[in-house]
Design a protein around this motif. Sequence first.
Motif, mmCIF file in Angstrom:
data_model
loop_
_atom_site.group_PDB
_atom_site.id
_atom_site.type_symbol
_atom_site.label_atom_id
_atom_site.label_comp_id
_atom_site.label_asym_id
_atom_site.label_seq_id
_atom_site.Cartn_x
_atom_site.Cartn_y
_atom_site.Cartn_z
ATOM 1 N N ASN A 100 0.745 -1.162 0.062
ATOM 2 C CA ASN A 100 -0.038 0.009 0.029
ATOM 3 C C ASN A 100 0.951 1.287 -0.022
ATOM 4 O OD1 ASN A 100 -2.447 -1.348 0.038
ATOM 5 N ND2 ASN A 100 -2.932 -1.205 2.178
ATOM 6 N N SER A 101 2.130 1.147 0.823
ATOM 7 C CA SER A 101 2.809 2.503 0.798
ATOM 8 C C SER A 101 3.567 2.752 -0.402
ATOM 9 C CB SER A 101 3.943 2.116 2.162
ATOM 10 O OG SER A 101 3.108 2.501 3.161
ATOM 11 N N ILE A 102 4.051 1.520 -1.180
ATOM 12 C CA ILE A 102 4.652 1.729 -2.338
ATOM 13 C C ILE A 102 3.731 2.185 -3.439
ATOM 14 C CG2 ILE A 102 5.806 0.378 -4.167
ATOM 15 C CD1 ILE A 102 7.654 0.635 -1.776
ATOM 16 N N LYS A 103 2.741 1.852 -3.473
ATOM 17 C CA LYS A 103 1.702 2.047 -4.442
ATOM 18 C C LYS A 103 1.442 3.638 -4.192
ATOM 19 C CE LYS A 103 -2.491 0.778 -4.239
ATOM 20 N NZ LYS A 103 -3.602 -0.158 -3.968
ATOM 21 N N MET A 104 1.008 3.855 -3.198
ATOM 22 C CA MET A 104 0.800 5.407 -2.746
ATOM 23 C C MET A 104 1.642 6.365 -3.150
ATOM 24 S SD MET A 104 -1.513 4.724 0.568
ATOM 25 C CE MET A 104 -1.895 6.246 1.132
ATOM 26 N N VAL A 105 3.174 5.948 -2.535
ATOM 27 C CA VAL A 105 4.215 6.901 -2.845
ATOM 28 C C VAL A 105 4.421 6.941 -4.258
ATOM 29 C CG1 VAL A 105 6.598 7.257 -2.437
ATOM 30 C CG2 VAL A 105 5.122 6.509 -0.550
ATOM 31 N N LEU A 106 4.414 5.948 -4.909
ATOM 32 C CA LEU A 106 4.886 5.906 -6.367
ATOM 33 C C LEU A 106 3.678 6.781 -7.258
ATOM 34 C CD1 LEU A 106 6.263 2.315 -7.230
ATOM 35 C CD2 LEU A 106 7.457 4.699 -6.989
ATOM 36 N N LEU A 107 2.529 6.709 -6.909
ATOM 37 C CA LEU A 107 1.503 7.385 -7.628
ATOM 38 C C LEU A 107 1.671 8.952 -7.202
ATOM 39 C CD1 LEU A 107 -1.707 5.073 -7.268
ATOM 40 C CD2 LEU A 107 -0.278 5.575 -9.299
ATOM 41 N N ILE A 108 1.973 9.261 -6.085
ATOM 42 C CA ILE A 108 1.914 10.567 -5.432
ATOM 43 C C ILE A 108 3.411 11.264 -6.497
ATOM 44 C CG2 ILE A 108 2.825 11.996 -3.700
ATOM 45 C CD1 ILE A 108 0.984 10.284 -1.849
ATOM 46 N N LEU A 109 4.394 10.384 -6.377
ATOM 47 C CA LEU A 109 5.500 10.991 -7.094
ATOM 48 C C LEU A 109 5.341 11.215 -8.609
ATOM 49 C CD1 LEU A 109 8.158 9.489 -5.128
ATOM 50 C CD2 LEU A 109 7.600 11.484 -4.829
ATOM 51 N N ALA A 110 4.694 10.258 -9.307
ATOM 52 C CA ALA A 110 4.468 10.249 -10.758
ATOM 53 C C ALA A 110 3.240 11.485 -10.903
ATOM 54 C CB ALA A 110 3.580 8.921 -11.156
#
Length: 305
Positions: free
Chosen positions: A106-116
Amino acid sequence: MTGFIKGKREKRCIRHLLRRAKAPRLAAEYLASVLLVLTGLFLCSPVFLLLSGSITGEFELARALKPALLGGGGFISWEFIPEFPTFASFRKLLFYSPQFFLLFWNSIKMVLLILAGQLLIAVPAAWAFAVYQFPFRRMLFTLYIVLMLMPFQVTMLSSYLVLDKLRLLDTQGSVILPAVFSTFPVFLIYRGFRSVHPGLLEAGRIDGAGELRLFVVVGLPLGSPAILSAFVLGFLEYWNMIEQPLTFIKTKALWPLSLYLPEIGLGQAGFAFAASVVTLIPALFIFLLGQDYLEQGIAMSGLKE
């Protein structure tokens, strides 16, 4: 012959005086190095404590943390090198805790989507502020800075109402969407783009380059240190965020990993230490990978207009 001997004596005296002059400076540099090493070890002591606690057995942890676990008097006793090291906490975490992996991804997905999202929003916005002159530019940029200085507690209610209208509450989008439009990366990347010399852009326009080509070929390469430093800082911030998901997400299966650690009680101290170590690894890896870019971006952010 006498003059030759006299000249050698003068050179020897000069070398001796230079040695004596260098001695205090070398002593000061040595003292400064020792102080920096001691300060660094002191600041890293929580990490050493995590590593030590993660390989300490339950019996040793219960004995060391007895005042905290039982609420009695006395002080916590701690040994950085346990008597009987064990990896039982890591085994329990990695093989018998599926919830940990769920929240980790969940953390990986949220952080990558935010940075993208910030890559698509903040970078063009920073380029526009840095390169183009348009009405109310300074006023709008000042508003960006004011919004950047506002803590989450100030904007929490308004954000909650907007997300409720958008039907995003209790979804990961309630954390991702506001972070995508964060003003801090715009400010940091803007400072990097300001280092691009206007004459370089004018030369490109004279040669027939369009605005999009200038942005891709000139702006992105020259502003890459500021962009990468913004992403490193963004990863560290959003990897450890607590208030936003705790406010907007109620379903625990949607939580990020940062909310998993507070759920672990003192009775599972070894498990908590092991989970903290694994949680620390991605942030440490990203920091070490982007340390040089982070320093360059922070240096650029201090440039005057």
